[in-house]
Design a protein around this motif. Structure first.
Motif, short mmCIF file in Angstrom:
data_model
loop_
_atom_site.label_atom_id
_atom_site.label_comp_id
_atom_site.label_asym_id
_atom_site.label_seq_id
_atom_site.Cartn_x
_atom_site.Cartn_y
_atom_site.Cartn_z
N ARG A 100 0.85 -1.18 0.00
CA ARG A 100 0.00 0.00 0.00
C ARG A 100 0.89 1.24 0.00
O ARG A 100 1.80 1.36 0.82
CB ARG A 100 -0.92 0.01 1.22
N ARG A 101 0.64 2.15 -0.94
CA ARG A 101 1.39 3.40 -1.00
C ARG A 101 0.45 4.56 -0.70
O ARG A 101 -0.68 4.60 -1.20
CB ARG A 101 2.00 3.60 -2.40
N SER A 102 0.93 5.48 0.11
CA SER A 102 0.12 6.64 0.48
C SER A 102 1.01 7.87 0.58
O SER A 102 2.24 7.77 0.61
CB SER A 102 -0.60 6.39 1.81
N LYS A 103 0.37 9.03 0.64
CA LYS A 103 1.11 10.29 0.79
C LYS A 103 0.25 11.29 1.53
O LYS A 103 -0.98 11.13 1.63
CB LYS A 103 1.53 10.83 -0.57
N LYS A 104 0.88 12.32 2.06
CA LYS A 104 0.16 13.34 2.82
C LYS A 104 -0.71 14.20 1.90
O LYS A 104 -0.31 14.53 0.78
CB LYS A 104 1.15 14.23 3.56
N ALA A 105 -1.90 14.54 2.41
CA ALA A 105 -2.80 15.46 1.70
C ALA A 105 -2.83 16.79 2.44
O ALA A 105 -2.81 16.83 3.67
CB ALA A 105 -4.20 14.86 1.60
N PHE A 106 -2.91 17.89 1.67
CA PHE A 106 -2.88 19.24 2.25
C PHE A 106 -4.09 20.04 1.77
O PHE A 106 -4.60 19.81 0.66
CB PHE A 106 -1.59 19.97 1.85
N ASP A 107 -4.53 20.95 2.61
CA ASP A 107 -5.61 21.84 2.20
C ASP A 107 -5.03 23.07 1.50
O ASP A 107 -3.83 23.14 1.23
CB ASP A 107 -6.48 22.23 3.40
N SER A 108 -5.89 24.06 1.21
CA SER A 108 -5.45 25.24 0.48
C SER A 108 -4.49 26.11 1.29
O SER A 108 -3.83 26.99 0.74
CB SER A 108 -6.67 26.08 0.07
N PHE A 109 -4.41 25.86 2.62
CA PHE A 109 -3.49 26.63 3.47
C PHE A 109 -2.22 25.82 3.81
O PHE A 109 -1.50 26.17 4.74
CB PHE A 109 -4.20 27.04 4.76
N ASP A 110 -2.00 24.74 3.07
CA ASP A 110 -0.85 23.86 3.27
C ASP A 110 -0.84 23.19 4.64
O ASP A 110 0.21 22.86 5.19
CB ASP A 110 0.47 24.61 3.07
N ARG A 391 6.18 -4.53 7.07
CA ARG A 391 7.30 -3.61 6.98
C ARG A 391 6.79 -2.24 6.57
O ARG A 391 5.95 -2.12 5.68
CB ARG A 391 8.33 -4.12 5.97
N LEU A 392 7.32 -1.18 7.22
CA LEU A 392 6.94 0.20 6.94
C LEU A 392 8.19 1.00 6.64
O LEU A 392 9.21 0.85 7.30
CB LEU A 392 6.21 0.82 8.13
N PHE A 393 8.09 1.90 5.63
CA PHE A 393 9.20 2.81 5.36
C PHE A 393 8.73 3.95 4.48
O PHE A 393 7.69 3.88 3.81
CB PHE A 393 10.38 2.07 4.70
N ASN A 394 9.51 5.04 4.49
CA ASN A 394 9.25 6.20 3.65
C ASN A 394 10.19 6.21 2.46
O ASN A 394 11.31 5.68 2.52
CB ASN A 394 9.45 7.50 4.45
N GLY A 395 9.75 6.84 1.38
CA GLY A 395 10.60 6.94 0.20
C GLY A 395 11.89 7.68 0.48
O GLY A 395 12.94 7.38 -0.09
N THR A 400 17.57 5.72 -3.12
CA THR A 400 17.29 5.47 -4.53
C THR A 400 16.52 6.67 -5.09
O THR A 400 16.33 7.67 -4.42
CB THR A 400 16.44 4.19 -4.70
N ASP A 401 16.05 6.51 -6.33
CA ASP A 401 15.30 7.59 -6.97
C ASP A 401 13.79 7.45 -6.75
O ASP A 401 12.99 7.91 -7.55
CB ASP A 401 15.61 7.62 -8.47
N MET A 402 13.36 6.83 -5.64
CA MET A 402 11.94 6.73 -5.32
C MET A 402 11.36 8.11 -5.01
O MET A 402 12.08 9.04 -4.65
CB MET A 402 11.73 5.82 -4.11
N ASP A 403 10.04 8.20 -5.13
CA ASP A 403 9.32 9.41 -4.73
C ASP A 403 9.48 9.60 -3.22
O ASP A 403 9.03 8.77 -2.42
CB ASP A 403 7.84 9.28 -5.10
N LYS A 404 10.13 10.67 -2.80
CA LYS A 404 10.43 10.88 -1.39
C LYS A 404 9.20 11.16 -0.56
O LYS A 404 9.24 11.06 0.68
CB LYS A 404 11.43 12.03 -1.24
N GLU A 405 8.09 11.52 -1.17
CA GLU A 405 6.87 11.85 -0.43
C GLU A 405 6.01 10.62 -0.13
O GLU A 405 5.05 10.71 0.63
CB GLU A 405 6.04 12.86 -1.20
#
Length: 423
Positions: A100-110, A391-395, A400-405
């Protein structure tokens, strides 16, 4: 007339019957539960670099936390020194892998408003091994084995959409193949000491492809395909020493595979030298098997494995893998613990735990919880082992050249069944 003795013996037989059958039924229920596609597992980091090393060739070992150094009939060649009859063992492995891949979501005020899942995949891989045939000769015990040595199986799918949830493109990645080990084992017992040596011929083909199909016909789709043929050899040594009936100390050494990788699709004129040499690092292991005094006969196994990944050598580098670049690898120490309970002469229950760090980053590690069982069925030994991993980890943690987010969550179930017969 009411017979109290008859009723007492009837109830006693009933209790004995349940004493033998309940552990068996319990183990079958656990196995059936694990066959359900619930939690899955994957390994993108190993699949696109140097594979996942495999030392487990029996369900007995898998069910006990992956311990093998001091247990019977395993990757440690010294385990064959105690063999006193012809042995034939075959196995079948099913591996449910998910990511499962996920990333942070932000509103209009970051401001962070939570995590958004961008992909959730699960795939099933089947492997009809391991295979073991052993025979005790007068001068030494000999065996042949066939089992996966390094695993590269991985798949990934994703549908990419814009901010209005309109589909933009489909992404598909696949890396499949295993390096197979065809092994010959020689072992002999010297009193309370058992020694063994195993020679491996390693061979296999790895395929990796990536496709990006755009919905817009004006945007050209992307396709990339690599194939490599691997061949080489490896050797390992083992030593067991029994200190009485209760305690066994064991040592294991794997010199690391010496591999030649050929890239048949490469053009020497365009892409350089299409053959490179890969020397896997050495692995040292120490194991303990202890049988404590217990109401139910039990066995405790502990393994510690050290692999010097910093010594891996890659010469004449031809780089076909997306992540296979000049990586800074880390030496690893993995810990394995397993317990087996003998509930009856025909039934054994096992459970264990393993902690396995990644050679790409010290902060990334896989935790495995295992359990299994063993039965005697008409002269056959049937063993079932199951491992559930996470197993859990961040890019940004991966060099490597993975998406860091991106945030990665890998879950998995491995089920290995082996059937053994002594002649």
């Amino acid at each position: 007339m009411f017979n109290k003795n008859y009723l007492f013996h009837k109830n006693l037989n009933y209790l004995h019957l349940h004493y033998y059958l309940l552990p068996t039924a319990y183990c079958l229920l656990l196995t059936a539960y694990c066959l359900l596609p619930t939690a899955l597992s994957a390994g993108i980091l190993e699949s696109y670099t140097y594979g996942e090393p495999n030392f487990i060739i029996s369900a007995h070992s898998l069910g006990m936390g992956g311990t093998f150094i001091a247990v019977d009939i395993s990757s440690n060649p010294a385990s064959f020194s105690y063999l006193n009859s012809t042995l034939l063992s075959i196995g079948f492995e099913s591996n449910l892998q998910g990511e499962r891949r996920s990333k942070k979501a932000f509103d209009s005020f970051d401001n962070t408003i939570g995590d958004v899942t961008i992909s959730d995949n699960g795939f099933l891989f089947l492997t009809p091994t391991p295979f073991v045939l052993a025979y005790p000769f007068t001068f030494a015990n000999m065996a042949i084995q066939i089992a996966p040595k390094y695993n590269f199986d991985y798949r990934y799918e994703r549908i990419v959409r814009d901010d209005f949830y309109v589909k933009i493109k489909d992404i598909y990645e696949e890396c499949d193949g295993k390096l197979w080990s065809y092994s010959a084992v020689f072992a002999r017992q010297f009193g309370s000491i058992g020694a063994g040596i195993r020679y491996d011929y390693i061979n296999g083909r790895i395929r990796c492809e990536k496709t990006e199909d755009y919905v817009d016909p004006e945007i050209e789709s992307y396709y990339e395909f690599y194939r490599t043929d691997w061949s080489g050899w490896n050797m390992s040594l083992g030593l067991n020493m029994d200190i009485g009936w209760r305690l066994r100390l064991a040592a294991f050494y794997d010199m690391g595979g010496k591999i030649e990788r050929t890239h048949p699709l490469a053009s020497p004129e365009a892409l350089g030298y299409p053959v490179d040499n890969l020397d896997y690092p050495q692995t040292f292991g120490f194991g303990i098997r202890y049988r404590p005094a217990n109401q139910f006969p039990a066995t405790l196994n502990i393994d510690i494995l050290y692999t010097g990944w910093e010594d891996l050598e890659l010469n004449n580098t031809f780089n076909p893998f997306p992540l296979d670049s000049s990586l800074s690898l880390n030496n690893t120490i993995s810990y394995h613990l397993g317990v087996e309970h003998l509930f009856s002469p025909e039934t054994k229950l096992r459970f264990g735990f393993a902690y396995i760090p990644s050679y790409l980053d010290k902060s990334i590690a896989t935790a495995k919880f295992t359990f299994g069982c063993g039965f005697l069925l008409s002269g056959f030994e049937m063993d079932i082992g199951t491992a559930i991993s996470r197993r859990l980890f961040n890019g940004e943690d991966v060099p490597t050249d993975m998406d860091k987010e991106l945030f990665f969550e890998e879950l998995g179930i491995t089920i290995l069944t082996t059937l053994t017969r002594h002649f």
